[in-house]
Design a protein around this motif. Structure first.
Motif, PDB file in Angstrom:
ATOM      1  N   CYS A 128       0.839  -1.192   0.000  1.00  0.00           N
ATOM      2  CA  CYS A 128       0.000   0.000   0.000  1.00  0.00           C
ATOM      3  C   CYS A 128       0.879   1.249   0.000  1.00  0.00           C
ATOM      4  O   CYS A 128       2.097   1.157   0.183  1.00  0.00           O
ATOM      5  CB  CYS A 128      -0.922  -0.012   1.227  1.00  0.00           C
ATOM      6  N   PRO A 129       0.314   2.432  -0.207  1.00  0.00           N
ATOM      7  CA  PRO A 129       1.145   3.656  -0.208  1.00  0.00           C
ATOM      8  C   PRO A 129       1.940   3.861   1.081  1.00  0.00           C
ATOM      9  O   PRO A 129       3.070   4.358   1.049  1.00  0.00           O
ATOM     10  CB  PRO A 129       0.123   4.768  -0.426  1.00  0.00           C
ATOM     11  N   GLY A 130       1.377   3.489   2.217  1.00  0.00           N
ATOM     12  CA  GLY A 130       2.114   3.609   3.469  1.00  0.00           C
ATOM     13  C   GLY A 130       3.344   2.720   3.511  1.00  0.00           C
ATOM     14  O   GLY A 130       4.359   3.080   4.123  1.00  0.00           O
ATOM     15  N   ASP A 131       3.250   1.554   2.851  1.00  0.00           N
ATOM     16  CA  ASP A 131       4.411   0.670   2.790  1.00  0.00           C
ATOM     17  C   ASP A 131       5.555   1.305   2.000  1.00  0.00           C
ATOM     18  O   ASP A 131       6.729   1.184   2.369  1.00  0.00           O
ATOM     19  CB  ASP A 131       4.030  -0.668   2.157  1.00  0.00           C
ATOM     20  N   TYR A 132       5.210   1.998   0.922  1.00  0.00           N
ATOM     21  CA  TYR A 132       6.256   2.655   0.133  1.00  0.00           C
ATOM     22  C   TYR A 132       6.909   3.796   0.914  1.00  0.00           C
ATOM     23  O   TYR A 132       8.110   4.060   0.756  1.00  0.00           O
ATOM     24  CB  TYR A 132       5.661   3.186  -1.173  1.00  0.00           C
ATOM     25  N   VAL A 133       6.147   4.460   1.761  1.00  0.00           N
ATOM     26  CA  VAL A 133       6.729   5.512   2.601  1.00  0.00           C
ATOM     27  C   VAL A 133       7.734   4.913   3.575  1.00  0.00           C
ATOM     28  O   VAL A 133       8.845   5.438   3.752  1.00  0.00           O
ATOM     29  CB  VAL A 133       5.611   6.260   3.354  1.00  0.00           C
ATOM     30  N   ALA A 134       7.364   3.781   4.213  1.00  0.00           N
ATOM     31  CA  ALA A 134       8.286   3.130   5.141  1.00  0.00           C
ATOM     32  C   ALA A 134       9.531   2.636   4.425  1.00  0.00           C
ATOM     33  O   ALA A 134      10.656   2.790   4.926  1.00  0.00           O
ATOM     34  CB  ALA A 134       7.575   1.963   5.834  1.00  0.00           C
ATOM     35  N   LEU A 135       9.352   2.063   3.234  1.00  0.00           N
ATOM     36  CA  LEU A 135      10.508   1.600   2.465  1.00  0.00           C
ATOM     37  C   LEU A 135      11.398   2.769   2.047  1.00  0.00           C
ATOM     38  O   LEU A 135      12.627   2.648   2.031  1.00  0.00           O
ATOM     39  CB  LEU A 135      10.030   0.837   1.227  1.00  0.00           C
ATOM     40  N   SER A 136      10.787   3.899   1.721  1.00  0.00           N
ATOM     41  CA  SER A 136      11.573   5.075   1.315  1.00  0.00           C
ATOM     42  C   SER A 136      12.407   5.592   2.480  1.00  0.00           C
ATOM     43  O   SER A 136      13.587   5.933   2.313  1.00  0.00           O
ATOM     44  CB  SER A 136      10.648   6.174   0.798  1.00  0.00           C
ATOM     45  N   PHE A 137      11.810   5.632   3.673  1.00  0.00           N
ATOM     46  CA  PHE A 137      12.561   6.087   4.838  1.00  0.00           C
ATOM     47  C   PHE A 137      13.703   5.126   5.158  1.00  0.00           C
ATOM     48  O   PHE A 137      14.819   5.560   5.492  1.00  0.00           O
ATOM     49  CB  PHE A 137      11.627   6.220   6.047  1.00  0.00           C
ATOM     50  N   MET A 138      13.456   3.824   5.060  1.00  0.00           N
ATOM     51  CA  MET A 138      14.519   2.858   5.328  1.00  0.00           C
ATOM     52  C   MET A 138      15.628   2.972   4.285  1.00  0.00           C
ATOM     53  O   MET A 138      16.818   2.935   4.630  1.00  0.00           O
ATOM     54  CB  MET A 138      13.938   1.430   5.345  1.00  0.00           C
ATOM     55  N   ALA A 139      15.254   3.117   3.021  1.00  0.00           N
ATOM     56  CA  ALA A 139      16.270   3.262   1.974  1.00  0.00           C
ATOM     57  C   ALA A 139      17.077   4.530   2.164  1.00  0.00           C
ATOM     58  O   ALA A 139      18.308   4.534   1.971  1.00  0.00           O
ATOM     59  CB  ALA A 139      15.596   3.259   0.600  1.00  0.00           C
ATOM     60  N   LEU A 140      16.425   5.624   2.571  1.00  0.00           N
ATOM     61  CA  LEU A 140      17.133   6.885   2.776  1.00  0.00           C
ATOM     62  C   LEU A 140      18.126   6.789   3.928  1.00  0.00           C
ATOM     63  O   LEU A 140      19.292   7.180   3.799  1.00  0.00           O
ATOM     64  CB  LEU A 140      16.124   7.997   3.037  1.00  0.00           C
ATOM     65  N   THR A 141      17.680   6.254   5.055  1.00  0.00           N
ATOM     66  CA  THR A 141      18.560   6.180   6.219  1.00  0.00           C
ATOM     67  C   THR A 141      19.717   5.211   5.986  1.00  0.00           C
ATOM     68  O   THR A 141      20.871   5.529   6.302  1.00  0.00           O
ATOM     69  CB  THR A 141      17.769   5.755   7.456  1.00  0.00           C
ATOM     70  N   PHE A 142      19.429   4.052   5.418  1.00  0.00           N
ATOM     71  CA  PHE A 142      20.505   3.092   5.167  1.00  0.00           C
ATOM     72  C   PHE A 142      21.443   3.587   4.066  1.00  0.00           C
ATOM     73  O   PHE A 142      22.643   3.309   4.097  1.00  0.00           O
ATOM     74  CB  PHE A 142      19.926   1.728   4.796  1.00  0.00           C
ATOM     75  N   GLY A 143      20.898   4.296   3.083  1.00  0.00           N
ATOM     76  CA  GLY A 143      21.761   4.838   2.036  1.00  0.00           C
ATOM     77  C   GLY A 143      22.717   5.892   2.565  1.00  0.00           C
ATOM     78  O   GLY A 143      23.922   5.871   2.262  1.00  0.00           O
ATOM     79  N   LEU A 144      22.202   6.823   3.371  1.00  0.00           N
ATOM     80  CA  LEU A 144      23.074   7.829   3.975  1.00  0.00           C
ATOM     81  C   LEU A 144      24.105   7.183   4.896  1.00  0.00           C
ATOM     82  O   LEU A 144      25.267   7.595   4.941  1.00  0.00           O
ATOM     83  CB  LEU A 144      22.238   8.843   4.749  1.00  0.00           C
ATOM     84  N   SER A 145      23.677   6.176   5.632  1.00  0.00           N
ATOM     85  CA  SER A 145      24.611   5.476   6.511  1.00  0.00           C
ATOM     86  C   SER A 145      25.721   4.804   5.724  1.00  0.00           C
ATOM     87  O   SER A 145      26.898   4.872   6.101  1.00  0.00           O
ATOM     88  CB  SER A 145      23.855   4.437   7.347  1.00  0.00           C
ATOM     89  N   ALA A 146      25.370   4.159   4.610  1.00  0.00           N
ATOM     90  CA  ALA A 146      26.385   3.492   3.796  1.00  0.00           C
ATOM     91  C   ALA A 146      27.383   4.490   3.223  1.00  0.00           C
ATOM     92  O   ALA A 146      28.590   4.241   3.207  1.00  0.00           O
ATOM     93  CB  ALA A 146      25.707   2.701   2.674  1.00  0.00           C
ATOM     94  N   VAL A 147      26.883   5.640   2.751  1.00  0.00           N
ATOM     95  CA  VAL A 147      27.785   6.649   2.185  1.00  0.00           C
ATOM     96  C   VAL A 147      28.764   7.155   3.243  1.00  0.00           C
ATOM     97  O   VAL A 147      29.974   7.276   2.997  1.00  0.00           O
ATOM     98  CB  VAL A 147      26.971   7.812   1.582  1.00  0.00           C
ATOM     99  N   LEU A 148      28.273   7.438   4.437  1.00  0.00           N
ATOM    100  CA  LEU A 148      29.124   7.988   5.485  1.00  0.00           C
ATOM    101  C   LEU A 148      30.100   6.959   6.034  1.00  0.00           C
ATOM    102  O   LEU A 148      31.267   7.274   6.298  1.00  0.00           O
ATOM    103  CB  LEU A 148      28.256   8.538   6.626  1.00  0.00           C
ATOM    104  N   LEU A 149      29.639   5.724   6.206  1.00  0.00           N
ATOM    105  CA  LEU A 149      30.515   4.705   6.791  1.00  0.00           C
ATOM    106  C   LEU A 149      31.543   4.186   5.796  1.00  0.00           C
ATOM    107  O   LEU A 149      32.630   3.762   6.192  1.00  0.00           O
ATOM    108  CB  LEU A 149      29.683   3.545   7.334  1.00  0.00           C
ATOM    109  N   LEU A 150      31.214   4.193   4.511  1.00  0.00           N
ATOM    110  CA  LEU A 150      32.164   3.722   3.503  1.00  0.00           C
ATOM    111  C   LEU A 150      33.100   4.817   3.014  1.00  0.00           C
ATOM    112  O   LEU A 150      33.994   4.532   2.226  1.00  0.00           O
ATOM    113  CB  LEU A 150      31.407   3.122   2.313  1.00  0.00           C
TER     114      LEU A 150
END
Length: 208
Positions: A128-150
């Motif tokens: 549902c649309p709410g699921d895509y919002v949760a996935l977007s937040f997870m992708a954003l946080t993990f993506g920023l984390s990967a960029v900073l840690l790598l």
């Protein structure tokens, strides 16, 4: 002064342990629900007969506290391991671990069924649309984390080499060749050695 062999080994060991804990926490936060769901189906069909420990895990899973605790411990060890690599690298590790913890908490609190449908279900129309919002937040946080840690630490030439070059230049009357060495060593460091600043000034005056 360079750290001893024991110090370098301990530093590498702490960094390796931190990465193991972070990897384990991420795998549990992102894949635990999907694995348990598929394992339950396989056990019910009779295709797999695990022992009691695995059966208990499939039924109950690890508590969110264990997952978050592994991530916190890994983050602390990783930050400690970065303390000798400069303030910028230390700060990137701290902020990157914070983003990773935020993404893990979101996935544990909101993303269980969402991740199960995303990874385990072939039909994404169930999202549902709410699921895509949760996935977007997870992708954003993990993506920023990967960029900073790598992001690699900026390595410079050893301070002892810089000091040795400047002392050698001073003792020889600032010959052009030695001044060039001192200038190069000073430019190769993130924070230039004070004596090399004098050498660089002398180089500019000599060349002009």
């Amino acid at each position: 002064m360079q750290p001893s062999f024991v110090g370098r080994t301990a530093h590498a060991g702490v960094s390796f342990l931190a990465k193991l804990l972070l990897l384990a926490g991420l795998l549990l936060a992102l894949g635990q629900t999907t694995f348990r769901q598929h394992a339950r189906v396989v056990i019910e069909r009779g295709d797999w007969k695990p022992d009691s420990v695995v059966t208990t895990y499939v039924e109950q899973g690890f508590s969110p506290g264990i997952v978050v605790g592994a991530l916190i411990m890994g983050s602390l060890l990783l930050i400690v391991a970065r303390r000798r690599d400069g303030g910028a690298h230390f700060a990137r590790g701290f902020v990157g671990c914070a983003f990773m913890l935020a993404g893990a908490i979101i996935s544990l609190a909101l993303g269980g069924p969402v991740l199960n449908n995303f990874f385990g279900g072939p039909d994404w129309s169930q999202l549902c649309p709410g699921d895509y919002v949760a996935l977007s937040f997870m992708a954003l946080t993990f993506g920023l984390s990967a960029v900073l840690l790598l992001w690699p630490a900026r390595r410079g030439i050893d301070r002892s080499l810089s000091e040795s070059a400047c002392q050698s230049a001073r003792g020889s009357g600032w010959t052009p060749a030695r001044l060039a060495v001192c200038w190069f060593v000073g430019r190769s460091r993130t924070s230039r050695h004070p004596r090399c600043r004098t050498g660089m000034t002398a180089v500019k005056q000599t060349t002009t």
